[in-house]
Design an enzyme around this catalytic site. Structure first.
Site, short mmCIF file in Angstrom:
data_model
loop_
_atom_site.label_atom_id
_atom_site.label_comp_id
_atom_site.label_asym_id
_atom_site.label_seq_id
_atom_site.Cartn_x
_atom_site.Cartn_y
_atom_site.Cartn_z
NE ARG A 1 -5.36 2.63 1.72
CZ ARG A 1 -5.45 1.99 0.56
NH1 ARG A 1 -4.55 1.47 -0.56
NH2 ARG A 1 -6.95 1.16 0.03
CB CYS A 2 2.39 1.40 1.48
SG CYS A 2 1.95 2.62 0.39
CG MET A 3 4.37 -0.63 5.65
SD MET A 3 5.42 -0.10 6.87
CE MET A 3 5.01 0.42 7.95
#
Length: 409
Positions: free
Chosen positions: A398-400
């Site tokens: 999700r962060c990426m």
């Protein structure tokens, strides 16, 4: 299906159609032990393997019908057709990189202007070393005092985490004010893309801007439904920012009628809400809760008659609070089933940081095998990607990724 709006994100789980990534580059090779903590990395990734892992991530997305776009391509397209905008961008980038002297500014402008736009963006992200500016000489006190430091402009390794500099909400975006100095330059890209890119300019409302005086980061922003938005109050996002976003959305009469503010401990391990809480299906979530990681949740609503925001402290359990706002029973899958040792280990390695590509289908790091097994037992379709190097920056799937278009549900 063609979407009339270039940004369309009204959920965390609608089928993902278009997503923004950054493929790791030379910026990782300009990380050194002496600066990696300041640049928010816990270790130095091996670029060759990090690229392989990230390509596996991108291929998994493409294999599921997602159009992958890269931030360096978007900003290159933004700057390629107007030299005045390009020159303005270069000047702003140099200034925000902390360069103040006239000679160094001139040398950097010459350096960036004498390459293609694509190469310029890659080199801006990579950082500028003294060897890159071989013709630059200075006998100023500042240059002499800092002559042993090899970098003139620091690299931007955290741009790998495209989730944070801006966030898609509905048909608009928040262009964020980052919490740490090292990440401030990342949001320049978003500013120019949404101001000048032919697809996005004049078509995307801005719910929050990078010149605000309080911090907000995209890892703390979760679109739970057309009605409910969750924003973390965390190490990186301040409570005042939550109220600013809430007021903007309420006053613009967007579909959201409730903002849930999730207060979490101010800790590196739990830097954003999405490191401890993500949605994976219509009524199913992953979460990490421990003795030192508990949620305090506040509901923000709007009183139209008075124009004021009402704040209510929610006292129930997480699943009961979510159940109330979703109007049905919800399931919470704990990292490693709540095991004290394995849960903490897998949360640290982004076991709760899932990326839903459609309801009940998620991309995860393969290393979090206990959590992944639980997801599968709940009937979730799990796509596992390698992460030995990507995880060193403390961010998961999700962060990426920053969704640009999701199907409505």
């Amino acid at each position: 299906m063609q979407y009339l709006k270039p940004i369309n994100v009204f959920s965390e789980i609608g089928r993902l159609k278009k997503v923004l990534l950054h493929r790791p580059g030379k910026e990782l090779e300009n990380l050194t032990p002496s600066i990696m903590k300041r640049l928010l990395f816990d270790d130095i990734p091996y670029l060759h393997v990090a690229i392989q892992e990230h390509d596996s991530f991108a291929d998994t997305l493409r294999g599921n019908g997602v159009k992958v776009v890269y931030i360096e391509d978007l900003i290159s397209e933004t700057l390629s057709n107007d030299d005045s905008i390009k020159e303005q961008f270069i000047s702003q980038f140099i200034l925000e990189a902390g360069i103040r002297t006239e000679n160094k500014t001139r040398a950097l402008k010459d350096y960036f202007c004498n390459m293609s736009v694509n190469d310029m963006i890659s080199n801006m992200i990579a950082g500028v070393t003294r060897d890159d500016l071989k013709n630059y000489k200075s006998d100023s006190l500042n240059s002499l005092v800092n002559s042993e430091y090899p970098l003139i402009i620091d690299p931007m390794p955290n741009i790998l985490f495209t989730r944070d500099p801006f966030a898609s909400i509905g048909h608009g975006v928040t262009i964020n004010r980052m919490s740490t100095k090292t990440r401030h330059r990342e949001t320049i890209f978003a500013e120019y893309i949404f101001k000048y890119h032919p697809i996005y300019k004049d078509n995307v409302p801005i719910w929050y801007n990078r010149d605000e005086d309080t911090t907000l980061e995209g890892g703390d922003e979760l679109v739970l439904s057309r009605d409910v938005l969750a924003i973390g109050v965390s190490e990186r996002t301040e409570s005042e920012s939550v109220e600013k976003v809430a007021r903007k959305l309420f006053e613009q009469k967007i579909s959201f009628n409730t903002i849930l503010a999730f207060q979490i401990p101010q800790s590196r391990a739990y830097m954003h809400l999405d490191t401890v809480f993500t949605q994976i299906d219509h009524t199913t979530f992953t979460s990490f809760i421990s003795d030192d990681m508990k949620f305090t949740i506040y509901a923000l609503t709007y009183d139209v008659s008075s124009g004021s925001i009402k704040v209510k402290s929610e006292k129930a359990k997480l699943e009961d609070i979510l159940g109330f706002y979703f109007g049905c029973k919800v399931n919470i899958i704990k990292c490693a089933g709540g095991d004290l040792i394995h849960g903490a280990r897998e949360q640290w390695n982004d076991g709760a940081n899932t990326l839903a590509i459609s309801p009940g289908e998620v991309i995860v790091y393969s290393r979090n095998h206990m959590t992944n097994k639980l997801l599968e037992e709940f009937g979730i379709k799990v796509y596992q990607i390698p992460s030995s190097e990507l995880s060193r920056g403390r961010g998961g799937p999700r962060c990426m990724s920053m969704p640009l278009i999701r199907e409505d549900i």
